[in-house]
Structures are given as C-alpha cells and as structure tokens.
Design a protein around this motif. Structure first.
Motif, PDB file in Angstrom:
ATOM      1  N   ALA A 128     -14.005  -1.390   1.014  1.00 24.57           N
ATOM      2  CA  ALA A 128     -14.122  -0.471  -0.116  1.00 24.57           C
ATOM      3  C   ALA A 128     -12.753  -0.300  -0.751  1.00 24.57           C
ATOM      4  O   ALA A 128     -11.728  -0.618  -0.150  1.00 24.57           O
ATOM      5  N   LYS A 129     -12.782   0.202  -1.986  1.00 23.30           N
ATOM      6  CA  LYS A 129     -11.520   0.439  -2.687  1.00 23.30           C
ATOM      7  C   LYS A 129     -11.508   1.872  -3.198  1.00 23.30           C
ATOM      8  O   LYS A 129     -12.483   2.348  -3.781  1.00 23.30           O
ATOM      9  N   SER A 130     -10.396   2.544  -3.002  1.00 19.84           N
ATOM     10  CA  SER A 130     -10.199   3.874  -3.560  1.00 19.84           C
ATOM     11  C   SER A 130      -8.915   3.844  -4.368  1.00 19.84           C
ATOM     12  O   SER A 130      -7.852   3.490  -3.837  1.00 19.84           O
ATOM     13  N   ALA A 192      -2.612   0.191   0.001  1.00 19.24           N
ATOM     14  CA  ALA A 192      -2.330  -0.817  -1.020  1.00 19.24           C
ATOM     15  C   ALA A 192      -0.860  -0.756  -1.395  1.00 19.24           C
ATOM     16  O   ALA A 192      -0.229   0.308  -1.370  1.00 19.24           O
ATOM     17  N   HIS A 193      -0.304  -1.922  -1.733  1.00 13.18           N
ATOM     18  CA  HIS A 193       1.112  -2.021  -2.123  1.00 13.18           C
ATOM     19  C   HIS A 193       2.024  -1.493  -1.011  1.00 13.18           C
ATOM     20  O   HIS A 193       3.127  -1.025  -1.270  1.00 13.18           O
ATOM     21  N   ALA A 194       1.519  -1.535   0.238  1.00 17.83           N
ATOM     22  CA  ALA A 194       2.291  -1.016   1.378  1.00 17.83           C
ATOM     23  C   ALA A 194       2.843   0.371   1.077  1.00 17.83           C
ATOM     24  O   ALA A 194       3.948   0.731   1.494  1.00 17.83           O
ATOM     25  N   THR A 249      -2.714  -9.277  -3.474  1.00 21.72           N
ATOM     26  CA  THR A 249      -1.881  -9.790  -4.563  1.00 21.72           C
ATOM     27  C   THR A 249      -2.082  -9.105  -5.919  1.00 21.72           C
ATOM     28  O   THR A 249      -1.224  -9.195  -6.782  1.00 21.72           O
ATOM     29  N   ASP A 250      -3.223  -8.478  -6.133  1.00 18.67           N
ATOM     30  CA  ASP A 250      -3.590  -7.988  -7.476  1.00 18.67           C
ATOM     31  C   ASP A 250      -3.927  -9.116  -8.437  1.00 18.67           C
ATOM     32  O   ASP A 250      -4.011  -8.873  -9.653  1.00 18.67           O
ATOM     33  N   PHE A 251      -4.144 -10.335  -7.940  1.00 16.93           N
ATOM     34  CA  PHE A 251      -4.633 -11.398  -8.812  1.00 16.93           C
ATOM     35  C   PHE A 251      -5.884 -10.894  -9.531  1.00 16.93           C
ATOM     36  O   PHE A 251      -6.722 -10.259  -8.902  1.00 16.93           O
TER      37      PHE A 251
HETATM   38 ZN   LIG Z   1      -4.932  -3.546  -7.274  1.00 11.60          ZN
END
Ligand SMILES: [Zn+2]
Length: 307
Positions: A128-130, A192-194, A249-251
């Motif tokens: 999932a993404k928040s 995300a993004h550490a 990566t955010d690709f």
């Molecule tokens: Zn992202």
C-alpha cells in the motif's frame, strides 16, 4: 553511469534482474495533473524538475524492461477524499494486464477506508502507499486506525511518504508517523525516500521497530543536493539494517536517468566492507522481493515469467 550502462552493471554484479518497490503509474487524467504540478516545480520546490520518462505507458514499460526491472510496484495515491477506492480498482486492472506490475493499494482518512482497503488486500494487493504530504492528512486520524491495523495484521507493507521532503506538509515529520508506529508497532512500514531529509531519525525508527524499512527513492542522488543531506556515516549505519533497505526510484517522475539511483546505491555498497555485493543484491532484489512476497503466489510467478 547512464541507462545504457545498466545491463552491464547488473551483469557485473551477478544480478539477472531487479525489483523496484516505488514507481508510479496513474490513471491518465491524474497523471496529467501530477505532471502539470512538476512543470511548476520551480514555484513548488524551488527547482526545475523536468520529468525524464514523460513518454507513453508502453514506452515506459519498455524502458523498465530494458533496465532489467523484472517486477515493480506501481504506487497510486489520492490527494482528496472519494478517490482512493477508484485508484485501487484502476491499479488492480493495471497490474492484472501489465507484466511485472504487482497490485497495490492506497487510502485516505475517510469513513470507508478500512472497507475498501480490506477489499483491495483480499483481491491481492501486495503493498500500500500512503502519501502524507500530497494527501495533506494526519496519519493519526481515527479513520486510519483500522487501516494501519489491517496492514499490520496482514503483514502487507505500506510505503509511507511521511518525511519533511521535498517540502514539509502539515502532518509530515517522522515524529508524527512515529506515533502511528507506537500504536501499531508490528506495521511493515517502508519510509519512502529513507525519511528524507531526516535520515538519522529514520534510522532511529528502524532501530526501534523491526518492521520498519527504508526505500532508496531519490536518496543519495546529486539532484537538489540530496546526496549532501545524508549523514556522514550513512554507509556504516546501513550495515546494521542491511536487510531493511529496498530499491525505490519514483520512476517515471525523476529528473535524471534511472541509472543515477543505482549508482548511488552502489556507492554505499562500496563504502563499507560489511556491505559490498551482498548489500547490492539485498537492496535491488532480495528485500523488495520479500516485501512484495514474490515467489509466494501464481501472480508473481507469472510476473517473473513474462518479464
Ligand atoms: Zn513516489
């Protein structure tokens, strides 16, 4: 290193293919809005952000295949209520028809959040993404309590953009998300993004909660000085949590070659004797594959065969 060098790079490290836990694919009208936002990045973020892979979906998928990305998580996220259930349906279809894509899910603090998330998990969502910054919501909202509970119970990871980068939001900050973890200590949360820009605090959360992971998205790249914000002992500190760092990566929404991210990770691997090729393999393959439970269902076998 640029993208043309990636196949040789992977071969040199004995990696037949990689797994990307943090990419974005969205319904076309939403994607258009996101890209329009990046077009105004100078106003929003104080820096130009020309999207490197702003090409049709088929071409993007071909780029990923060419880079050796065997499996990827297409993350979706809402910026307002009433949108997440629709995104979940869309991404389930996208994953079902796109080789290499795993089904994902998202949510927003709203009364039916736990219901539609449970439905997405039952339908096979792997992650999932928040997005606390874009969604501008409080991750401690009461409507999300059951959502975090469901994810913790199911041991389904949730990629959480809860850090103060690229710009702080009303409810960003690892201290805020730390309160969610205190209430749901078994949550498999991937920062995300550490946790950028608060990488040291992110590592503190990993030390406290065994389910907490980092993704590498835009970490350590030269763009916007991200490389200069890493703690000086970054590589050494990663050695303590080497199995809890996953490629992201955010690709396609990055302003540089995909290879730049891989090069950054390789530089950490080379910077500490305890890391090396084993770390590179863990970050680029093993840990994201474990988080996405690849190899444990017909879907992932299908994904591996067809990509
Ligand atoms: Zn992202």
């Amino acid at each position: 290193m640029n993208d043309a060098d990636v196949p040789a790079f992977l071969a040199a490290h004995g990696l037949p293919g990689i797994v990307d836990l943090h990419t974005h694919f969205l319904p076309e009208p939403v994607e258009r809005k996101v890209w329009a936002y990046f077009d105004e990045a100078a106003a929003h973020y104080g820096v130009e952000w020309p999207i490197r892979y702003r090409v049709p979906v088929d071409e993007r998928l071909a780029v990923l295949r060419g880079l050796g990305v065997r499996t990827f998580a297409p993350l979706v996220y809402p910026h307002k209520p009433g949108m997440a259930a629709w995104l979940n349906d869309w991404v389930a279809d996208f994953a079902a028809t796109t080789p290499g894509a795993v089904p994902t899910a998202t949510f927003f603090p709203e009364p039916d959040a736990a219901d539609y998330l449970a439905k997405a998990l039952a339908a096979g969502a792997r992650v999932a993404k928040s997005h606390v910054q874009v969604g501008r919501y409080d991750p401690r909202a009461p409507e999300l309590d059951d959502v975090w509970g469901l994810l913790a119970e199911a041991a389904v990871p949730v990629v959480v953009h809860c850090g103060n980068g690229p710009v702080p939001g009303e409810f960003t900050g690892l201290d805020v998300f730390g309160q969610v973890l205190a209430r749901h200590p078994r949550l498999v949360a991937v920062l995300a993004h550490a946790g950028a820009p608060d990488h040291a605090e992110a590592l503190d959360l990993l030390a406290r909660y065994p389910g907490v992971h980092l993704d590498t998205t835009m970490v350590g790249v030269a763009f916007n000085g991200a490389d200069r914000r890493l703690p000086p002992d970054w590589a050494a500190r990663l050695a303590d949590v080497a199995d809890r760092v996953a490629l992201g990566t955010d690709f396609p929404n990055i302003p540089y070659d995909y290879a730049v991210q891989l090069e950054a990770i390789a530089s950490w691997a080379a910077a500490d004797d305890r890391l090396g090729d084993a770390f590179l393999r863990a970050v680029l393959v093993e840990t994201p594959a474990r988080l996405l439970a690849l190899g444990s269902s017909a879907h992932s076998e299908h994904a591996a065969e067809t990509s």
